[in-house]
Structure formats: C-alpha cells, structure tokens
Design a protein around this motif. Structure first.
Motif, PDB file in Angstrom:
ATOM      1  N   LEU A  95       0.884  -1.179   0.000  1.00  0.00           N
ATOM      2  CA  LEU A  95       0.000   0.000   0.000  1.00  0.00           C
ATOM      3  C   LEU A  95       0.912   1.216   0.000  1.00  0.00           C
ATOM      4  N   ASN A  96       1.511   1.468  -1.150  1.00  0.00           N
ATOM      5  CA  ASN A  96       2.591   2.459  -1.179  1.00  0.00           C
ATOM      6  C   ASN A  96       2.332   3.566  -2.191  1.00  0.00           C
ATOM      7  N   ARG A  97       1.054   3.956  -2.307  1.00  0.00           N
ATOM      8  CA  ARG A  97       0.725   5.022  -3.261  1.00  0.00           C
ATOM      9  C   ARG A  97       0.620   6.380  -2.570  1.00  0.00           C
ATOM     10  N   ILE A  98       1.126   7.389  -3.264  1.00  0.00           N
ATOM     11  CA  ILE A  98       0.849   8.760  -2.820  1.00  0.00           C
ATOM     12  C   ILE A  98      -0.451   9.125  -3.518  1.00  0.00           C
ATOM     13  N   LEU A  99      -1.529   9.243  -2.751  1.00  0.00           N
ATOM     14  CA  LEU A  99      -2.857   9.366  -3.356  1.00  0.00           C
ATOM     15  C   LEU A  99      -3.114  10.772  -3.871  1.00  0.00           C
ATOM     16  N   ARG A 100      -2.537  11.752  -3.180  1.00  0.00           N
ATOM     17  CA  ARG A 100      -2.766  13.146  -3.588  1.00  0.00           C
ATOM     18  C   ARG A 100      -1.631  13.996  -3.043  1.00  0.00           C
ATOM     19  N   LEU A 101      -1.140  14.893  -3.894  1.00  0.00           N
ATOM     20  CA  LEU A 101      -0.153  15.848  -3.399  1.00  0.00           C
ATOM     21  C   LEU A 101      -0.646  17.213  -3.840  1.00  0.00           C
ATOM     22  N   ASP A 102      -0.977  18.035  -2.874  1.00  0.00           N
ATOM     23  CA  ASP A 102      -1.570  19.333  -3.202  1.00  0.00           C
ATOM     24  C   ASP A 102      -0.583  20.433  -2.775  1.00  0.00           C
ATOM     25  N   PRO A 103       0.179  20.972  -3.744  1.00  0.00           N
ATOM     26  CA  PRO A 103       1.213  21.943  -3.361  1.00  0.00           C
ATOM     27  C   PRO A 103       0.628  23.228  -2.805  1.00  0.00           C
ATOM     28  N   GLU A 104      -0.605  23.575  -3.229  1.00  0.00           N
ATOM     29  CA  GLU A 104      -1.177  24.824  -2.705  1.00  0.00           C
ATOM     30  C   GLU A 104      -1.586  24.677  -1.246  1.00  0.00           C
ATOM     31  N   GLU A 105      -2.228  23.555  -0.952  1.00  0.00           N
ATOM     32  CA  GLU A 105      -2.596  23.286   0.457  1.00  0.00           C
ATOM     33  C   GLU A 105      -1.396  22.804   1.261  1.00  0.00           C
ATOM     34  N   PRO A 112      -0.169   3.886   3.921  1.00  0.00           N
ATOM     35  CA  PRO A 112       0.785   3.711   5.031  1.00  0.00           C
ATOM     36  C   PRO A 112       2.135   3.128   4.622  1.00  0.00           C
ATOM     37  N   GLY A 113       2.162   2.391   3.498  1.00  0.00           N
ATOM     38  CA  GLY A 113       3.412   1.719   3.124  1.00  0.00           C
ATOM     39  C   GLY A 113       4.363   2.582   2.309  1.00  0.00           C
ATOM     40  N   VAL A 114       4.049   3.865   2.156  1.00  0.00           N
ATOM     41  CA  VAL A 114       4.953   4.746   1.410  1.00  0.00           C
ATOM     42  C   VAL A 114       6.216   4.978   2.248  1.00  0.00           C
ATOM     43  N   PRO A 115       7.404   4.748   1.672  1.00  0.00           N
ATOM     44  CA  PRO A 115       8.619   5.048   2.442  1.00  0.00           C
ATOM     45  C   PRO A 115       8.728   6.551   2.713  1.00  0.00           C
ATOM     46  N   ASN A 116       9.210   6.888   3.872  1.00  0.00           N
ATOM     47  CA  ASN A 116       9.296   8.290   4.311  1.00  0.00           C
ATOM     48  C   ASN A 116       9.929   9.189   3.244  1.00  0.00           C
ATOM     49  N   LEU A 117      11.077   8.768   2.707  1.00  0.00           N
ATOM     50  CA  LEU A 117      11.817   9.638   1.784  1.00  0.00           C
ATOM     51  C   LEU A 117      11.061   9.899   0.479  1.00  0.00           C
ATOM     52  N   GLU A 118      10.181   8.952   0.124  1.00  0.00           N
ATOM     53  CA  GLU A 118       9.429   9.113  -1.129  1.00  0.00           C
ATOM     54  C   GLU A 118       8.514  10.336  -1.087  1.00  0.00           C
ATOM     55  N   VAL A 119       8.050  10.685   0.109  1.00  0.00           N
ATOM     56  CA  VAL A 119       7.158  11.843   0.222  1.00  0.00           C
ATOM     57  C   VAL A 119       7.934  13.102  -0.151  1.00  0.00           C
ATOM     58  N   SER A 120       9.147  13.237   0.381  1.00  0.00           N
ATOM     59  CA  SER A 120       9.957  14.420   0.053  1.00  0.00           C
ATOM     60  C   SER A 120      10.350  14.414  -1.414  1.00  0.00           C
ATOM     61  N   ARG A 121      10.624  13.225  -1.945  1.00  0.00           N
ATOM     62  CA  ARG A 121      10.978  13.139  -3.376  1.00  0.00           C
ATOM     63  C   ARG A 121       9.830  13.631  -4.237  1.00  0.00           C
ATOM     64  N   ALA A 122       8.611  13.194  -3.891  1.00  0.00           N
ATOM     65  CA  ALA A 122       7.446  13.578  -4.692  1.00  0.00           C
ATOM     66  C   ALA A 122       7.144  15.070  -4.541  1.00  0.00           C
ATOM     67  N   ALA A 123       7.479  15.624  -3.367  1.00  0.00           N
ATOM     68  CA  ALA A 123       7.154  17.041  -3.110  1.00  0.00           C
ATOM     69  C   ALA A 123       8.223  17.992  -3.661  1.00  0.00           C
ATOM     70  N   ALA A 124       9.416  17.448  -3.935  1.00  0.00           N
ATOM     71  CA  ALA A 124      10.558  18.302  -4.319  1.00  0.00           C
ATOM     72  C   ALA A 124      10.274  19.208  -5.529  1.00  0.00           C
ATOM     73  N   THR A 210      -2.782  11.947   6.098  1.00  0.00           N
ATOM     74  CA  THR A 210      -2.621  13.271   5.489  1.00  0.00           C
ATOM     75  C   THR A 210      -1.475  13.979   6.187  1.00  0.00           C
ATOM     76  N   LEU A 211      -0.450  14.292   5.398  1.00  0.00           N
ATOM     77  CA  LEU A 211       0.777  14.864   5.954  1.00  0.00           C
ATOM     78  C   LEU A 211       0.921  16.317   5.574  1.00  0.00           C
ATOM     79  N   ARG A 212       1.515  17.051   6.473  1.00  0.00           N
ATOM     80  CA  ARG A 212       1.816  18.457   6.233  1.00  0.00           C
ATOM     81  C   ARG A 212       3.161  18.542   5.515  1.00  0.00           C
ATOM     82  N   LEU A 213       3.224  19.328   4.460  1.00  0.00           N
ATOM     83  CA  LEU A 213       4.497  19.550   3.765  1.00  0.00           C
ATOM     84  C   LEU A 213       4.987  20.952   4.091  1.00  0.00           C
ATOM     85  N   LEU A 214       6.290  21.124   4.091  1.00  0.00           N
ATOM     86  CA  LEU A 214       6.870  22.441   4.387  1.00  0.00           C
ATOM     87  C   LEU A 214       7.671  22.925   3.190  1.00  0.00           C
ATOM     88  N   PRO A 215       7.799  24.253   3.042  1.00  0.00           N
ATOM     89  CA  PRO A 215       8.668  24.759   1.981  1.00  0.00           C
ATOM     90  C   PRO A 215      10.121  24.397   2.289  1.00  0.00           C
TER      91      PRO A 215
END
Ligand SMILES: Cc1cc2nc3c(=O)[nH]c(=O)nc-3n(C[C@H](O)[C@H](O)[C@H](O)COP(=O)(O)OP(=O)(O)OC[C@H]3O[C@@H](n4cnc5c(N)ncnc54)[C@H](O)[C@@H]3O)c2cc1C
Length: 469
Positions: A95-105, A112-124, A210-215
């Motif tokens: 279960l390793n999909r990033i279902l939504r990444l909303d840069p404005e929000e 839950p199975g997404v590796p931690n670093l993948e979130v930052s990679r997808a947000a970069a 749902t995770l908070r992303l930072l600049p």
C-alpha cells in the motif's frame, strides 16, 4: 476451538493464494524486526494491496479472535513489529501510493506503506518536503513513523511525526473505519489524531495519512566541531540551546561511531576527535548567515579542537551520509549490538554521557554514542558478542541501567523508537498506575478483544478468544 488450518481458509476468501505466506522460508523474514534478539514465527503473513483488503482482514481477525500485527518495513528497533504467537502479520508495503499531493494546500495524502523519503521526493518539484527524517528514512514507512511518532535529525526545529500528521483514516481493531482530523492545522474536539500517533499499532491500522508539507529551506549551513571529550560535546549543546539559536539539527557522534561511519562512508570526519557535534542552521539566506555567525561564536567558546563549515552541498551531504549511516556502520565494530533510545533534558546531556561512560566500563561492554543531541535524545549502541555466554544478558542489563538513568534525570524511556516488547517493563517506572490504567482503558475502547499487536507497550493481556494451535 477451530483448527489453525480452518482459520487460514478464512483468509483465502480475501486474498489470492500467492499473497498469503505460510511456508517457513516465506515467514522467516517476518519473524523479527530490526531488534533481532526477539523472534516469533507468525501463523501467516498477508500482503494486502488495497485498503479494502486490510479492512476485510481486520474484520476477519475480530470475528475469529486472531491477533494481528501491522508491519511497515520492520525497521522497528524495539520489537514493535515482532509477530505475536498464533497471530498473523499484515504487511503493508504494497500500500505504497501517494494518493494526492496538493502543493497549494501543502499536503500529501499517502497510503501507510509509502517510504518516508518518497514523500519528500514527490514534493521536491514543488519546492516542498516532509520534515521528519529518521535515519532509516529511505526504507521505513509513514505507517511505522505514525505508530512510533518517529523523529529524526531535523525534528529539533520542526517537531516529531505528531506535528506533521493532519488526518488519519484507520481501521480500528474492531473493524470500524474512522477518520480522525482532516486537512487543516485547526482541529475540532479532542485530538484523536494525536492519540493515534504513537499508539504502536495497538488501536488498529492506519490506511491513509494526510501529511503536512513544508517549503524547502532556501539555504543550509552545516558546522562540524570536534571535541576532546564526549561530555564536552554534550555541554556545547546546552550552550547552543541557551544562546537562543534554534538549529535545524544538532547531532553528536562519539569516537567509536565516528570510526565506524568513517570506514563505511569516508565522510572526512576528524580522525583524532573524541566526539563531534554537527549543527545545521537553515532558512532564508540572510537569516541563516546571521545565525551562523552567532552559532560559531557560541561553538568557539565551548572549547572545540577544530571547527569546520561545510564548503558546499557535496560536503554537507557527506557529513549527513556518515551520520545517517552510523547505526549500520557500527555493525563493523562488533558481531552484535543493541540500539537504545532514551531522552534526558538537554542541560543534563554532559552528565548523562559521563554516566554512560562509567556504566560501559563497569559492565565491560563498549558503548558507541550517536544521537539527536538537540532533543536530548540519546542512542547508546551497546556492543556485545551474542556467541559469548551471558553477554547479551549483560548488554540488556546495561541498557536497562541507561533507561533508568534517563528517567532519574527527568527524561523518558524512549524518544522515537517506541516501547515495543523491549521496554514495556520500564513503563511503570515512568508512569503512575492511574496513568497506565487510563492508557489501558483507551486501548480497550479501540480494541475490545485485545487483538491489535498484543503484548507490545503493555504486558500481555489475555486475548478474548484465542486461536487453537
Ligand atoms: C538503521 C536505523 C536507523 C533508524 N533511525 C531512526 C531515527 O532516526 N528516528 C526514528 O524515529 N527511528 C529510527 N529508526 C527506527 C525505525 O526506522 C522507525 O521506528 C520507523 O518509524 C519504523 O517504520 P517501519 O515502517 O519499519 O515500521 P515497522 O517496524 O514495520 O513497525 C513499527 C510499528 O508500527 C506499527 N505499524 C506499522 N504500520 C502501521 C500502520 N499502518 N498502522 C498502525 N501501526 C502500524 C507496527 O505494528 C509496529 O508497532 C531506525 C531504525 C534503523 C534500523
């Protein structure tokens, strides 16, 4: 009582045969987590690919009285994802999909199975990142991070996982599907997200987070200071904190961990230092330059033998690669080691490190220290040789003494690695019976049959209806 085979047949109504593991060779990799001294063979491991499959599995477990353990990548260092006797492991890596990444929000909704670093990679590409950065971040999952309220080098400035989770969809242990929190920082009512974070898989399974992303900070400056003693490095941390500078990260490595990391990574650490302090300031360029000047003054007044500033991004990355790889690198120094995780107030770091040195000598076991100094979060790595009779027991006794010292100094028995099976016996040393009773009551509400990861955090409870052997 129904036979095990009949029970496993129930799983076949949820999964195709190839996603139910039962053969000893298939089960072997799941028998322990990164705390390999504990091993339990589960009855089966299931590999769900959808949230519905996880929900159906938990409902089936509830109906049949089968204990279950949620597992991300199994990097827990406290026996948190150790299987339970007679139970199944629900392995969530698929279960390793990033279902939504909303840069404005500035949010990411992830499985839950997404590796931690993948979130930052997808947000970069949007100039964003996910702040909590455990050293295991390339492997460990967001689900595991949530269950342990994990931290990392940069949690000093931004806070632990709990500060970055806005919402959780979960299946509770009785099969109920709930949504806690939402997409904003403002919540309504009691903080149920906060209750789920750090619950160590005892309430149910997080399905969507749902995770908070930072600049991403515009600039980083990384300083490395070498000291003649570990205690002196610890005292430098208290000085930095007292000076009002708030670094992004502040880490200490002692001689043994430097030696190991240097051999593994070639980070270019000073060769003759008894300890180094790594401090990183980050933010907007002018603010970082001003902080750096102040920081260097404080560090130079703390008696270092050498102070370096990373010249470029390459040097900065090498420093961090050595630090983040230090745990595994310590494996070069000893056939076995225990990673301990405890916290002391930052002003008592020097004292705590001196005491660890004393205990290490008294027990005749080497201890390497590499830790999140800015949080007062110690990670003594106790080196032992499991082939020598009694050495594991001595290592465990030394680890216990260190945890008791943490509590005595006003700290805690865990900073970020969870209680698991490893530290449950220390829980009563930190909490009064009334506190523990409230925690147990909460557990019963979320998990009336005591099936979710039983025997972790709290001593084992009787399972309402256990499975036949
Ligand atoms: C080399 C190394 C370095 C490490 N460095 C750090 C560090 O810097 N900071 C830090 O905090 N930790 C660190 N850890 C510990 C570990 O990586 C973290 O605790 C991590 O969060 C565990 O994630 P995981 O996916 O491996 O979880 P697992 O080990 O699989 O599970 C951990 C716990 O989470 C529960 N769980 C897993 N998924 C879910 C879910 N979806 N819902 C509910 N419960 C769930 C499990 O039941 C278990 O109780 C390190 C470990 C290693 C081996």
């Amino acid at each position: 009582m129904r036979r095990a085979q009949d029970l496993l047949e129930g799983l076949r109504s949820i999964y195709p045969r190839e996603r139910i593991l039962t053969a000893p060779a298939e089960l072997a990799p799941y028998e322990s987590d990164a705390l390999t001294g504990f091993r339990v063979r589960p009855r089966a491991v299931v590999l769900p690919e959808t949230q519905d499959e996880v929900i159906a599995t938990v409902r089936w477990c509830f109906r049949e009285g089968v204990p279950f353990v949620a597992r991300g990548s199994g990097t827990s260092l406290s026996g948190g994802s150790l299987p339970v006797e007679g139970g199944i492991v629900i392995a969530l890596n698929r279960l390793n999909r990033i279902l939504r990444l909303d840069p404005e929000e500035r949010i990411a909704v992830v499985e839950p199975g997404v590796p931690n670093l993948e979130v930052s990679r997808a947000a970069a590409p949007y100039g964003l990142y996910y702040a909590p950065d455990p050293s295991s971040q390339a492997v460990c999952t967001i689900g595991g991070n949530v269950a342990f309220n994990s931290g990392g080098a940069h949690c000093l400035k931004y806070g632990m996982t709990a500060n970055h989770v806005l919402g959780i969809k979960a299946v509770l242990a009785d099969g109920e599907v709930v949504r806690f929190g939402g997409e904003s920082l403002e919540g309504v009512g009691p903080d149920l997200v906060g209750i789920f974070v750090g619950s160590e898989g005892l309430f149910g399974i997080a399905l969507e987070i749902t995770l908070r992303l930072l600049p991403r900070p515009e600039a980083y400056r990384t300083v490395l200071a070498a000291y003649r003693s570990l205690e002196q490095a610890g005292e430098a941390v208290a000085r930095v904190v007292a000076s009002g500078v708030l670094p992004g990260a502040m880490e200490i490595m002692d001689r043994l961990s430097l030696e190991a990391a240097e051999a593994a990574v070639g980070a270019g650490y000073p060769r003759d230092a008894a300890a180094v302090l790594i401090v990183e300031v980050e933010g907007e360029e002018p603010e970082v330059e001003a902080e750096l000047t102040h920081l260097l003054e404080v560090i130079r007044s703390s008696g270092p033998t050498e102070v370096r500033i990373a010249k470029d991004e390459g040097e900065r990355q090498r420093i961090w690669k050595g630090r983040k790889g230090a745990f595994s690198a310590v494996g070069r120094l000893s056939p076995d080691y225990l990673v301990q995780d405890g916290v002391v107030p930052r002003t008592r770091l020097g004292q705590a490190l001196r005491e660890i040195e004393r205990l290490s000598a008294a027990y005749g076991l080497r201890v390497a220290n590499v830790f999140h100094a800015g949080d007062g979060n110690l990670h003594p790595l106790i080196l032992y040789d499991g082939r020598k009779p009694g050495e594991l027991e001595r290592a465990e006794a030394l680890a216990g003494e260190i945890l008791r010292m943490c509590v005595r100094l006003g700290g805690s028995i865990t900073g970020e690695h969870g209680v698991g099976v490893e530290k449950r016996k220390f829980l009563p040393e930190m909490f009064a019976e009334a506190d523990l009773a409230v925690m147990r009551r909460l557990r019963r509400v979320m998990d009336p049959r005591g099936l979710a990861n039983p025997g972790k955090m709290f001593p084992p409870e009787p399972v309402a209806a256990t499975v036949g052997a």
